[in-house]
Design a protein around this motif. Structure first.
Motif, mmCIF file in Angstrom:
data_model
loop_
_atom_site.group_PDB
_atom_site.id
_atom_site.type_symbol
_atom_site.label_atom_id
_atom_site.label_comp_id
_atom_site.label_asym_id
_atom_site.label_seq_id
_atom_site.Cartn_x
_atom_site.Cartn_y
_atom_site.Cartn_z
ATOM 1 N N TYR A 1 0.732 -1.156 0.002
ATOM 2 C CA TYR A 1 -0.135 0.109 0.032
ATOM 3 C C TYR A 1 0.930 1.352 -0.007
ATOM 4 O O TYR A 1 1.875 1.281 0.767
ATOM 5 N N THR B 1 -1.375 -3.220 6.614
ATOM 6 C CA THR B 1 -0.946 -2.075 5.658
ATOM 7 C C THR B 1 -1.617 -0.926 5.940
ATOM 8 O O THR B 1 -0.874 0.232 6.066
ATOM 9 N N GLN B 2 -2.882 -1.105 6.061
ATOM 10 C CA GLN B 2 -3.694 0.190 6.335
ATOM 11 C C GLN B 2 -3.577 0.750 7.523
ATOM 12 O O GLN B 2 -3.553 1.931 7.720
#
Length: 126
Positions: free
Chosen positions: A59, A104-105
């Motif tokens: 990301y 990843t967020q």
């Protein structure tokens, strides 16, 4: 908990490339979500890119999409940031970060960073 050490920064001209490395020591590196952040003088630290434990999910911030690529080598306990087509606005101290149980967020939102590196300076001249 892992300890992180970045390397690979330097002074380059606009349009050049650099590859940053972040070496991790400690156990279970392969279970951590890893990320790169940067902080320019007078500005807040901002998210650059993140990668999940296997490397299968990445990301990136919109500002670096198409130019920067994050990758990892779990056998070497290292995460990389390949930076191409560098711009003067990419000038900053770049930090590596580790998150044992996030995504990843959540890394992008700096919700639960377990470890930070000391940073490496990247300067892009025009």
């Amino acid at each position: 908990q892992v300890q992180l050490a970045e390397s690979g920064g330097g002074l380059v001209q606009a349009g050049a490339s650099l590859r940053l490395s972040c070496a991790a020591s400690g156990r279970a590196f392969g279970t951590y979500v890893m990320g790169w952040f940067r902080q320019a003088p007078g500005k807040e630290r901002e998210f650059v890119a993140a990668i999940n434990w296997s490397g299968g999910t990445t990301y990136s911030a919109d500002s670096v999409k198409g130019r920067f690529t994050i990758s990892r080598d779990n056998a070497k306990n290292t995460v990389y940031l390949q930076m191409n087509s560098l711009k003067p606005e990419d000038t900053a101290v770049y930090f590596c970060a580790a998150d044992r149980f996030g995504t990843t967020q959540s890394m992008a939102r700096m919700e639960r960073i377990d470890s930070w590196g000391q940073g490496t300076q990247v300067t892009v001249s025009s």
